[in-house]
Design an enzyme around this catalytic site. Structure first.
Site, PDB file in Angstrom:
ATOM      1  N   THR A  96       0.824  -1.216   0.000  1.00  0.00           N
ATOM      2  CA  THR A  96       0.000   0.000   0.000  1.00  0.00           C
ATOM      3  C   THR A  96       0.855   1.261   0.000  1.00  0.00           C
ATOM      4  O   THR A  96       1.916   1.307   0.611  1.00  0.00           O
ATOM      5  CB  THR A  96      -0.911  -0.014   1.245  1.00  0.00           C
ATOM      6  N   GLU A 144      -6.230  -5.659   4.156  1.00  0.00           N
ATOM      7  CA  GLU A 144      -6.071  -6.811   3.246  1.00  0.00           C
ATOM      8  C   GLU A 144      -7.232  -6.906   2.248  1.00  0.00           C
ATOM      9  O   GLU A 144      -7.677  -7.991   1.884  1.00  0.00           O
ATOM     10  CB  GLU A 144      -5.832  -8.107   4.025  1.00  0.00           C
ATOM     11  N   GLN A 186     -36.414 -12.218  25.895  1.00  0.00           N
ATOM     12  CA  GLN A 186     -36.379 -12.776  24.535  1.00  0.00           C
ATOM     13  C   GLN A 186     -35.576 -11.897  23.564  1.00  0.00           C
ATOM     14  O   GLN A 186     -34.834 -12.409  22.721  1.00  0.00           O
ATOM     15  CB  GLN A 186     -37.800 -12.953  24.001  1.00  0.00           C
ATOM     16  N   HIS A 221     -24.089  -5.343  26.987  1.00  0.00           N
ATOM     17  CA  HIS A 221     -23.444  -4.825  28.212  1.00  0.00           C
ATOM     18  C   HIS A 221     -24.019  -3.471  28.638  1.00  0.00           C
ATOM     19  O   HIS A 221     -23.629  -2.953  29.695  1.00  0.00           O
ATOM     20  CB  HIS A 221     -21.929  -4.669  27.994  1.00  0.00           C
ATOM     21  N   GLY A 263     -24.562   0.357  29.353  1.00  0.00           N
ATOM     22  CA  GLY A 263     -23.597   1.433  29.616  1.00  0.00           C
ATOM     23  C   GLY A 263     -22.211   0.911  29.936  1.00  0.00           C
ATOM     24  O   GLY A 263     -21.201   1.526  29.574  1.00  0.00           O
TER      25      GLY A 263
HETATM   26  N1  CAA Z   1      -3.687 -14.817  -7.605  1.00  0.00           N
HETATM   27  C1  CAA Z   1      -2.811 -14.725  -8.611  1.00  0.00           C
HETATM   28  N2  CAA Z   1      -2.890 -13.788  -9.582  1.00  0.00           N
HETATM   29  C2  CAA Z   1      -3.897 -12.899  -9.504  1.00  0.00           C
HETATM   30  C3  CAA Z   1      -4.841 -12.922  -8.468  1.00  0.00           C
HETATM   31  C4  CAA Z   1      -4.715 -13.931  -7.492  1.00  0.00           C
HETATM   32  N3  CAA Z   1      -5.583 -14.032  -6.489  1.00  0.00           N
HETATM   33  N4  CAA Z   1      -5.720 -11.923  -8.646  1.00  0.00           N
HETATM   34  C5  CAA Z   1      -5.338 -11.280  -9.769  1.00  0.00           C
HETATM   35  N5  CAA Z   1      -4.236 -11.883 -10.279  1.00  0.00           N
HETATM   36  C6  CAA Z   1      -3.543 -11.522 -11.515  1.00  0.00           C
HETATM   37  C7  CAA Z   1      -4.487 -11.677 -12.706  1.00  0.00           C
HETATM   38  O1  CAA Z   1      -4.460 -12.992 -13.199  1.00  0.00           O
HETATM   39  C8  CAA Z   1      -3.909 -10.686 -13.684  1.00  0.00           C
HETATM   40  O2  CAA Z   1      -2.758 -11.227 -14.292  1.00  0.00           O
HETATM   41  P1  CAA Z   1      -2.684 -11.512 -15.897  1.00  0.00           P
HETATM   42  O3  CAA Z   1      -2.976 -10.198 -16.561  1.00  0.00           O
HETATM   43  O4  CAA Z   1      -1.295 -12.003 -16.103  1.00  0.00           O
HETATM   44  O5  CAA Z   1      -3.745 -12.516 -16.173  1.00  0.00           O
HETATM   45  C9  CAA Z   1      -3.400  -9.590 -12.793  1.00  0.00           C
HETATM   46  O6  CAA Z   1      -3.214 -10.154 -11.502  1.00  0.00           O
HETATM   47  C10 CAA Z   1      -4.325  -8.409 -12.720  1.00  0.00           C
HETATM   48  O7  CAA Z   1      -5.589  -8.857 -12.289  1.00  0.00           O
HETATM   49  P2  CAA Z   1      -6.854  -7.920 -12.318  1.00  0.00           P
HETATM   50  O8  CAA Z   1      -7.053  -7.393 -13.720  1.00  0.00           O
HETATM   51  O9  CAA Z   1      -7.974  -8.633 -11.665  1.00  0.00           O
HETATM   52  O10 CAA Z   1      -6.306  -6.687 -11.416  1.00  0.00           O
HETATM   53  P3  CAA Z   1      -6.994  -5.344 -10.963  1.00  0.00           P
HETATM   54  O11 CAA Z   1      -6.037  -4.242 -11.135  1.00  0.00           O
HETATM   55  O12 CAA Z   1      -8.360  -5.227 -11.548  1.00  0.00           O
HETATM   56  O13 CAA Z   1      -7.089  -5.544  -9.364  1.00  0.00           O
HETATM   57  C11 CAA Z   1      -7.983  -6.204  -7.319  1.00  0.00           C
HETATM   58  C12 CAA Z   1      -7.666  -6.561  -8.775  1.00  0.00           C
HETATM   59  C13 CAA Z   1      -8.706  -7.431  -6.804  1.00  0.00           C
HETATM   60  C14 CAA Z   1      -8.860  -4.995  -7.175  1.00  0.00           C
HETATM   61  C15 CAA Z   1      -6.652  -6.028  -6.567  1.00  0.00           C
HETATM   62  O14 CAA Z   1      -6.036  -4.836  -6.967  1.00  0.00           O
HETATM   63  C16 CAA Z   1      -6.817  -6.009  -5.058  1.00  0.00           C
HETATM   64  O15 CAA Z   1      -6.886  -7.069  -4.421  1.00  0.00           O
HETATM   65  N6  CAA Z   1      -6.858  -4.813  -4.439  1.00  0.00           N
HETATM   66  C17 CAA Z   1      -6.850  -4.690  -2.977  1.00  0.00           C
HETATM   67  C18 CAA Z   1      -5.456  -4.634  -2.478  1.00  0.00           C
HETATM   68  C19 CAA Z   1      -5.377  -5.000  -1.036  1.00  0.00           C
HETATM   69  O16 CAA Z   1      -5.932  -5.986  -0.577  1.00  0.00           O
HETATM   70  N7  CAA Z   1      -4.616  -4.209  -0.302  1.00  0.00           N
HETATM   71  C20 CAA Z   1      -4.395  -4.491   1.068  1.00  0.00           C
HETATM   72  C21 CAA Z   1      -2.997  -4.163   1.394  1.00  0.00           C
HETATM   73  S1  CAA Z   1      -2.109  -5.284   2.311  1.00  0.00           S
HETATM   74  C22 CAA Z   1      -2.475  -4.998   3.929  1.00  0.00           C
HETATM   75  O17 CAA Z   1      -3.517  -4.551   4.299  1.00  0.00           O
HETATM   76  C23 CAA Z   1      -1.319  -5.446   4.714  1.00  0.00           C
HETATM   77  C24 CAA Z   1      -1.267  -5.367   6.143  1.00  0.00           C
HETATM   78  O18 CAA Z   1      -0.224  -5.002   6.646  1.00  0.00           O
HETATM   79  C25 CAA Z   1      -2.374  -5.884   7.003  1.00  0.00           C
END
Ligand code: CAA
Length: 385
Positions: free
Chosen positions: A126, A363, A279, A338, A340
């Site tokens: 991110t 995520e 209930q 719970h 208040g």
């Molecule tokens: N596994 C493997 N490959 C995948 C995949 C998966 N699950 N999902 C997509 N891909 C691949 C696709 O096959 C595609 O590849 P090819 O072109 O070679 O076929 C490529 O990735 C692009 O796929 P999309 O066209 O579906 O991609 P998109 O740009 O439309 O995005 C999305 C898809 C689902 C919106 C993705 O961007 C997403 O998951 N966004 C959210 C991000 C996220 O979860 N961020 C959280 C940050 S981490 C965090 O919070 C960490 C922490 O510290 C707690």
């Protein structure tokens, strides 16, 4: 479908339950106040093999399956959600990404230390302007001889301050969109890596969430994870497993809130009887129990598909979506039951309610999960649920 756990899974569940109740619960409320990183919990968890759960024995891991991991993570989350998120990111996205995409040399140099808990892992995808849309990230990695030079800022990085290494994604070919993103392992002692702002958060307060600045950060080419251009796929695959982890965390917090609510209802008198007799309240408890049970089945079934090496992307997103929304409803009801007192820091449900709030956000937000689910349905002609 009801889920039958095998002996090994039951053993993991009871071992971690006992540990979490005896050790982790004790400091959870205090950590929420002081924001003290749970280093001592993590050290003991490492001794129990909880920091390399799905890592093979050859790399000092516990060689558990994902179902066992879900059970263990839920028990830790029941006791302390801050400790659980560190465990989740470390195991799901960091260890598994190196296991799945790392070279033998990287596994020897990094995975063993991670699995033994000698260092905590973080995952940096991110950015300030790229959250739900990580393809739009601006961090770059430019090849310079046998190194890459990384520049950019990552945001909301779990364990950013307390990690020993971070997997960072960066654009090696900005014109190639997702195919131009690569991943790198960067150790914390790299002089080009600097911890920036540490977020002041509503919940999960003992887990640090930080900016990471990469300023001409030189990384040996041998520390590139996977091939050039493979970084987005590594992140998406890692997040598939990570989302099962967030569902497991949700289950743990929901179960804790549920138990607290039932105990309170059985103890509290109003209108001359225990409030558990009313209930309106019994129906709330019934709904909470039903939702937790449904989320558990979804989560265990996604984990079992992962263990069978089936494509589990759809099921991981369904589990994450349902369980994270469920825990927000359950913790809200627990506070309501719970009365208040639920609004005070004297009762743990106040913390559960705040901790749960981010589960529908990190995520991948609930909205992103719905995109993943719908895309998988229409792309694969998947109809039979
Ligand atoms: N596994 C493997 N490959 C995948 C995949 C998966 N699950 N999902 C997509 N891909 C691949 C696709 O096959 C595609 O590849 P090819 O072109 O070679 O076929 C490529 O990735 C692009 O796929 P999309 O066209 O579906 O991609 P998109 O740009 O439309 O995005 C999305 C898809 C689902 C919106 C993705 O961007 C997403 O998951 N966004 C959210 C991000 C996220 O979860 N961020 C959280 C940050 S981490 C965090 O919070 C960490 C922490 O510290 C707690």
């Amino acid at each position: 479908m009801s889920f039958r756990l095998n002996d090994e899974q039951l053993m993991i569940q009871s071992m971690v339950r006992e540990f979490a109740h005896k050790v982790v619960t004790e400091t959870a409320a205090q950590r929420d106040r002081t924001k003290a990183f749970p280093a001592d919990n993590l050290k003991k968890m490492a001794d129990l093999g909880l920091l390399g759960m799905m890592v093979p024995l050859a790399y000092e891991g516990s060689d558990s399956d994902s179902v066992g991991y879900v059970l263990a993570l839920s028990e830790i989350a029941y006791a302390c959600a801050s400790t659980a998120v560190v465990m989740s990111v470390h195991n799901s996205i960091v260890c598994e990404s190196i296991l799945n995409f790392g070279t033998e040399d990287q596994k020897q140099r990094y995975l063993k230390d991670l699995a033994m808990g000698a260092c905590i892992g973080a995952f940096a995808l991110t950015e300030p302007e790229a959250g739900s849309d990580p393809v739009n990230q601006q961090t770059t990695a430019v090849k310079d001889g046998d190194h890459y030079v990384i520049n950019g800022t990552k945001r909301f990085i779990t364990s950013g301050k307390n990690c020993g290494l971070v997997i960072v994604t960066a654009k090696t070919d900005p014109a190639a969109r997702h195919k131009g993103i690569s991943a790198f392992i960067v150790t914390k002692d790299n002089p080009g890596l600097r911890v920036g702002n540490i977020e002041e958060k509503m919940g999960l307060r003992a887990s640090d969430t930080t900016d990471l600045h990469f300023d001409d950060c030189r990384v040996p080419a041998t520390d590139r994870l996977g091939e050039e251009g493979e970084g987005f796929q590594i992140a998406m695959k890692g997040l598939d497993g990570g989302r099962i982890g967030i569902a497991a965390q949700s289950l743990g917090v929901a179960q804790a809130a549920f138990v607290a609510a039932v105990r309170y209802a059985e103890a509290r008198d109003q209108f001359g009887q225990k409030i558990a007799k009313f209930q309106g309240l019994r129906w709330m408890i019934a709904d909470m129990a039903t939702e937790i049970a449904a989320a558990r089945q979804l989560t265990l079934s996604a984990a079992a598909m992962k263990d069978r090496k089936e494509n589990f992307t759809l099921q991981a997103s369904m589990a994450k979506l349902f369980a994270s929304e469920m825990v927000n409803r359950v913790t809200a009801k627990a506070v309501q039951i719970h009365g208040g007192y639920g609004f005070t820091k004297d009762y743990a449900v106040e913390r559960y309610y705040r901790d749960a709030r981010v589960f529908t956000i990190y995520e991948g937000t609930s909205e992103i999960q719905r995109i993943v689910i719908a895309n998988n349905i229409f792309k694969s002609k998947f109809r039979q649920l």
